[in-house]
Design an enzyme around this catalytic site. Structure first.
Site, PDB file in Angstrom:
ATOM      1  CE1 TYR A  79      -3.691   2.553   0.846  1.00 58.41           C
ATOM      2  CE2 TYR A  79      -1.947   3.567   2.162  1.00 58.41           C
ATOM      3  CZ  TYR A  79      -3.186   3.639   1.552  1.00 58.41           C
ATOM      4  OH  TYR A  79      -3.914   4.794   1.629  1.00 58.41           O
ATOM      5  CD  GLU A 124      -5.883   4.668  -1.289  1.00 58.67           C
ATOM      6  OE1 GLU A 124      -5.889   4.727  -0.053  1.00 58.67           O
ATOM      7  OE2 GLU A 124      -6.917   4.498  -1.965  1.00 58.67           O
TER       8      GLU A 124
END
Ligand code: GDP
Ligand code: MN
Length: 393
Positions: free
Chosen positions: A108, A196
């Site tokens: 992530y 993101e």
């Protein structure tokens, strides 16, 4: 402003960030053709302004063009409901067909502006994938943060640091550090409020690839990115927020309350929410008509507030300076008559032409209670809510 995954990936490619080869399709037949061209296993992904697609049937890995066509047919035209959308979901008008990736590890990485530090901050974790929210909630120590610098940017040293913290294989360290530097450039150069990548993937042969891409653009900077502003997809937005936006009104939907708040100015909006809470209720929304509202905008503001099904009572709190109370009052009366809205209203008006405004409201025949000021409005609201609750028993 949000943009779609395929648009974010276009930007990534321009900044040298590796993404799986993919194409956009608006029909099932196009999806089939794309799958044929890419060949082999592909992933079909619904293009909506919301994450959580994987768990909601919006991401399907398939083996043949026929299956790609079927997967696309199942997505196109529906409203996809994920944990990030409202109960009505958001419409799927396009799908992305991309080469399937052989995933060894899901990581992530995101970049946001840290409001306290006043700098862009990279947030990263080895625990990427569909359960990142749970990771953030239950094991926040598995997310680490590295700050950039508004003047110096992100140093190569910091980029390498993040790559090391992500524990990517040795042979992928350099590529990961480069990807992180490029991601930081995407963030800064495009005036993003969020970038993101979840998941950032390490493939079976130790390549690093951005499997998903999310970009939020800072609205206040869009004027200097005309090409990005053109990516706006109003269909993905809440209908009332969209209507408010096009009337130049600031409307925010809030969860769970029943008091619709019409105010002028952000500070007054906050004070109005405070007194609503004091009165024992929660705001359903607030709508800021801004400084110089003309009557047409007031009418649209009122229509928007009463279109919110959760609103049971309306609190109007106006401190009229450039905006005139009589114009606001007439706008409310016109819109209430036009929409046939019978909701009770508590109205506090001060400032320019306040008396005339009150007279218009009083003579309108609508269920309006005038209050002298903010504190008075709070009391009237409390009494009204109490009698409404009593009446319902
Ligand atoms: P989101 O759920 O909306 O965030 O959509 P993502 O693009 O992140 O996809 C969700 C999940 O689907 C990922 O975490 C992967 O596990 C899986 N997925 C997506 N693309 C591929 C792919 O090309 N191959 C494989 N095997 N899985 C994929
Ligand atoms: Mn994702």
């Amino acid at each position: 402003m949000n943009i779609h995954e395929y648009q974010a990936k276009d930007i990534f490619e321009r900044f040298g960030i590796p993404v799986p080869r993919g194409m956009v399709a608006t029909t099932a037949a196009e999806a089939r053709a794309a799958a044929e061209e890419i060949g082999g296993e592909v992933v079909v992904k619904a293009q909506v302004h919301a994450g959580g697609r994987g768990k909601a049937g919006g991401v399907k890995v398939v083996n043949t063009p026929q299956e790609a066509e079927e997967a696309a047919a199942g997505m196109l035209g529906i409203n996809l409901v994920t944990h990030q959308t409202g109960p009505d979901g958001v419409p799927v008008r396009k799908v992305m067909v991309a080469e399937a990736t052989d995933i060894k590890d899901e990581l992530y990485i995101s970049i946001i502006v840290d409001g306290d530090l006043g700098v862009p901050v990279i947030i990263a974790s080895t625990e990427g994938g569909m359960d990142i929210e749970e990771v953030a909630e239950k094991t926040p120590d598995r997310l680490f943060r590295v700050a950039g610098d508004p003047l110096l940017g992100l140093s190569p040293y910091h980029a390498r640091d993040v790559a090391a913290l992500l524990e990517v294989p040795q042979s992928a360290q350099r590529a990961t550090a480069a990807l992180i530097s490029n991601l930081y450039r995407v963030f800064v150069d495009n005036d993003c409020s969020l970038v993101e990548v979840n998941p950032l993937v390490i493939t079976g042969d130790d390549q690093v690839v951005a499997l998903d891409a999310k970009i939020n653009l800072e609205d206040d900077a869009l004027f200097r990115h005309k090409d990005l502003a053109a990516l706006h997809d109003p269909e993905q937005e809440d209908e009332l927020e969209r209507r408010a936006g096009s009337a130049d009104l600031a409307y925010v939907k809030l969860d769970g309350g029943k008091v619709g708040c019409m105010v002028n100015g952000a500070g007054l909006a906050m004070a109005t929410m405070d007194i609503t809470k004091w009165a024992g209720a929660d705001p359903a929304n607030f709508l800021d008509i801004g400084g110089s509202a003309d009557q047409g905008r007031i009418e649209e503001a009122f229509r928007i507030i009463v279109s919110d099904d959760e609103v049971e009572i309306i609190l109007v709190n106006l401190f009229a300076g450039i905006a005139r109370s009589d114009v606001v009052a007439q706008g409310i009366v016109n819109a209430a008559k036009e929409t046939g809205a019978t909701l009770p209203m508590v109205v506090a008006m001060r400032g320019t032409n306040a008396e005339e405004g009150r007279r218009i409201l009083n003579e309108s025949g609508l269920d309006i209670t005038a209050a002298p000021d903010l504190a008075g409005a709070a009391e009237v609201l409390r009494d009204k809510l109490a009698s409404a609750a009593g009446g319902a028993q």
